[in-house]
Design a protein around this motif. Structure first.
Motif, mmCIF file in Angstrom:
data_model
loop_
_atom_site.group_PDB
_atom_site.id
_atom_site.type_symbol
_atom_site.label_atom_id
_atom_site.label_comp_id
_atom_site.label_asym_id
_atom_site.label_seq_id
_atom_site.Cartn_x
_atom_site.Cartn_y
_atom_site.Cartn_z
ATOM 1 N N SER A 108 18.976 44.417 28.541
ATOM 2 C CA SER A 108 18.850 43.283 29.432
ATOM 3 C C SER A 108 19.946 43.333 30.489
ATOM 4 O O SER A 108 21.073 43.755 30.204
ATOM 5 N N GLU A 109 19.629 42.906 31.698
ATOM 6 C CA GLU A 109 20.627 42.832 32.757
ATOM 7 C C GLU A 109 21.512 41.594 32.612
ATOM 8 O O GLU A 109 22.589 41.531 33.194
ATOM 9 N N ASP A 110 21.035 40.611 31.848
ATOM 10 C CA ASP A 110 21.825 39.405 31.613
ATOM 11 C C ASP A 110 22.947 39.722 30.621
ATOM 12 O O ASP A 110 22.695 40.276 29.542
ATOM 13 N N ARG A 111 24.183 39.369 30.962
ATOM 14 C CA ARG A 111 25.326 39.773 30.128
ATOM 15 C C ARG A 111 25.263 39.193 28.726
ATOM 16 O O ARG A 111 25.537 39.907 27.741
ATOM 17 N N ILE A 112 24.922 37.919 28.591
ATOM 18 C CA ILE A 112 24.871 37.297 27.268
ATOM 19 C C ILE A 112 23.720 37.865 26.450
ATOM 20 O O ILE A 112 23.882 38.163 25.252
ATOM 21 N N GLU A 158 27.139 27.890 24.372
ATOM 22 C CA GLU A 158 26.914 28.309 22.987
ATOM 23 C C GLU A 158 25.420 28.378 22.690
ATOM 24 O O GLU A 158 24.950 29.300 22.012
ATOM 25 N N ALA A 159 24.663 27.419 23.229
ATOM 26 C CA ALA A 159 23.218 27.389 23.007
ATOM 27 C C ALA A 159 22.538 28.607 23.626
ATOM 28 O O ALA A 159 21.586 29.158 23.058
ATOM 29 N N ARG A 160 23.023 29.040 24.785
ATOM 30 C CA ARG A 160 22.459 30.240 25.420
ATOM 31 C C ARG A 160 22.648 31.457 24.537
ATOM 32 O O ARG A 160 21.761 32.321 24.433
ATOM 33 N N LEU A 161 23.808 31.561 23.905
ATOM 34 C CA LEU A 161 24.053 32.689 23.004
ATOM 35 C C LEU A 161 23.130 32.621 21.796
ATOM 36 O O LEU A 161 22.549 33.638 21.389
ATOM 37 N N ALA A 162 22.988 31.432 21.202
ATOM 38 C CA ALA A 162 22.088 31.282 20.050
ATOM 39 C C ALA A 162 20.662 31.641 20.443
ATOM 40 O O ALA A 162 19.948 32.321 19.690
ATOM 41 N N ALA A 163 20.230 31.204 21.627
ATOM 42 C CA ALA A 163 18.879 31.510 22.095
ATOM 43 C C ALA A 163 18.700 33.011 22.309
ATOM 44 O O ALA A 163 17.629 33.569 22.040
ATOM 45 N N ALA A 164 19.763 33.690 22.763
ATOM 46 C CA ALA A 164 19.690 35.137 22.954
ATOM 47 C C ALA A 164 19.525 35.859 21.619
ATOM 48 O O ALA A 164 18.729 36.803 21.501
ATOM 49 N N LEU A 165 20.261 35.423 20.599
ATOM 50 C CA LEU A 165 20.125 36.028 19.269
ATOM 51 C C LEU A 165 18.709 35.817 18.725
ATOM 52 O O LEU A 165 18.091 36.736 18.185
ATOM 53 N N VAL A 166 18.199 34.592 18.879
ATOM 54 C CA VAL A 166 16.835 34.295 18.433
ATOM 55 C C VAL A 166 15.841 35.178 19.168
ATOM 56 O O VAL A 166 14.901 35.726 18.578
ATOM 57 N N HIS A 167 16.029 35.326 20.476
ATOM 58 C CA HIS A 167 15.108 36.139 21.285
ATOM 59 C C HIS A 167 14.980 37.548 20.738
ATOM 60 O O HIS A 167 13.866 38.060 20.561
ATOM 61 N N TRP A 168 16.116 38.201 20.466
ATOM 62 C CA TRP A 168 16.058 39.594 20.020
ATOM 63 C C TRP A 168 15.509 39.720 18.604
ATOM 64 O O TRP A 168 14.810 40.703 18.291
ATOM 65 N N GLY A 228 32.335 40.552 15.615
ATOM 66 C CA GLY A 228 32.382 40.951 17.011
ATOM 67 C C GLY A 228 32.852 39.787 17.864
ATOM 68 O O GLY A 228 32.992 38.661 17.378
ATOM 69 N N ASP A 229 33.071 40.044 19.144
ATOM 70 C CA ASP A 229 33.593 39.029 20.057
ATOM 71 C C ASP A 229 32.748 38.996 21.331
ATOM 72 O O ASP A 229 32.349 40.039 21.861
ATOM 73 N N ILE A 230 32.493 37.770 21.812
ATOM 74 C CA ILE A 230 31.747 37.562 23.048
ATOM 75 C C ILE A 230 32.395 36.432 23.828
ATOM 76 O O ILE A 230 32.742 35.389 23.264
ATOM 77 N N GLU A 231 32.567 36.639 25.129
ATOM 78 C CA GLU A 231 33.039 35.557 25.992
ATOM 79 C C GLU A 231 31.820 34.823 26.560
ATOM 80 O O GLU A 231 30.942 35.445 27.154
ATOM 81 N N LEU A 232 31.777 33.532 26.366
ATOM 82 C CA LEU A 232 30.659 32.726 26.844
ATOM 83 C C LEU A 232 30.708 32.582 28.364
ATOM 84 O O LEU A 232 31.746 32.810 28.988
ATOM 85 N N GLU A 233 29.573 32.197 28.938
ATOM 86 C CA GLU A 233 29.493 31.925 30.366
ATOM 87 C C GLU A 233 29.327 30.428 30.565
ATOM 88 O O GLU A 233 28.305 29.855 30.217
#
Length: 337
Positions: free
Chosen positions: A81-85, A157-167, A331-336
């Motif tokens: 994905s081109e989206d960083r998160i 935080e919700a965007r990250l959770a949605a990304a995990l669900v998506h994959w 792992g570590d992720i910086e939120l947007e």
């Protein structure tokens, strides 16, 4: 009537139900808790972690599904994905699958292995995964955390959770169940809307944030009917994906659990720590997972101030969460924001 092999005077079915009940009761020493020796939901490493708060050990009877790991490797290895998160979430899940597959020496993973030695780590060196990396920790951080409004942190935080669900959904469709366990109603609303991919009704989330951010409560538990209806239209049903508070998920189980425990808005952190670090709530949330539990947390929760630890219940909760951290691939992720 369910029948089964007798164990200490109870059938297997009765034993399972009794252990379920004991795991979800408060840990008041004055309560009579019946704990038996077998758990039919948890995998080995999930079971070994959960049993750390019980005086009597039990045996985890759930055998890991290796096809889950293979599906994650196949689909995530062919995607990007081109989206960083979105991309960070994909890489995290792919590395978790690769860790479970016991990669060959020299394979590079972005995840850090568990700090606690595993059964196969006789030399005191790098921990080898025991068939499946069932425990995962995703540490999140946020830039300019103190000057951005609380609601923006929740949305990130919700965007990250949605990304995990998506994959996960990309890999399995509706074949495997997913729980997103949220501490408050505001997180539940934000995750639902992030999955819908729309900013509609964000004003309602903002209002809920103002209501709870200074009191640390769960802000009530009413359903947001119109968002739920939209999710139902997208086939996000309770049989495949549930996004709810920990209390409402109690007694249920899913293949994947994404447990949101981060709080990157530092000005309001102290008001929420006792709630987030409730050992009973932590136990219920983590033990919903049948195969993989992903805890999303942050430095302020994992390393709170000494003042926050004056409460005995909070100290016990932190000790339980730290024990999870020691056993998890992380792992570590910086939120947007």
């Amino acid at each position: 009537m369910l029948m089964g092999r007798k164990q200490e005077g109870l059938t297997v079915a009765e034993s399972y139900q009794s252990l379920e009940a004991s795991q979800e009761q408060s840990l008041d020493p004055g309560e009579a808790i019946v704990q038996l020796s077998e758990n039919f939901r948890l995998t080995k490493d999930l079971g070994e972690f959960v049993e750390t708060i019980y005086t009597k050990k039990f045996r985890a009877m759930n055998t890991p599904k290796h096809d889950i790991i293979e599906s994650l490797q196949l689909w995530l290895g062919l995607s990007w994905s081109e989206d960083r998160i979105m991309e960070a979430a994909r890489v995290f899940l792919l590395d978790l699958a690769n860790a479970s597959a016991m990669p060959k020496k020299g394979t590079k993973l972005s995840l850090k292995p568990p700090q606690m030695k595993g059964d196969h780590d006789s030399e005191g060196g790098k921990v080898e995964p025991l068939g499946q990396a069932s425990l995962a920790l995703l540490r999140v951080s946020a830039p300019r955390a103190s000057i951005i409004p609380y609601e923006a942190h929740v949305k990130a935080e919700a965007r990250l959770a949605a990304a995990l669900v998506h994959w996960i959904r990309e890999s399995f469709g509706h074949e495997e169940t997913i729980f997103v366990a949220c501490p408050h109603r505001i997180q539940r609303s934000a995750v639902r809307q992030a999955i819908l991919g729309t900013a509609a009704e964000w004003e309602e989330i903002t209002a809920e944030g103002e209501e709870i951010k200074n009191e640390g409560g769960n802000g009530g538990d009413d359903d947001i009917d119109n968002v739920a209806a939209q999710l139902a239209a997208l086939h996000v049903s309770e049989t495949s994906l549930r996004i709810d508070t920990v209390e409402r998920l109690q007694g249920s189980e899913a293949t994947f659990v994404i447990f949101l425990l981060s709080h990157t808005h530092m000005p309001s952190l102290s008001n929420h720590l006792a709630f987030l670090l409730s050992r009973r709530r932590l136990n219920v949330g983590i033990s919903r997972a049948k195969s993989i539990c992903i805890v999303v947390s942050s430095r302020g929760v994992l390393q709170p101030s000494l003042h926050a630890l004056a409460n005995e219940d909070t100290r016990q909760g932190l000790q339980f969460l730290r024990a999870y951290e020691e056993r998890a691939w992380s792992g570590d992720i910086e939120l947007e924001l």
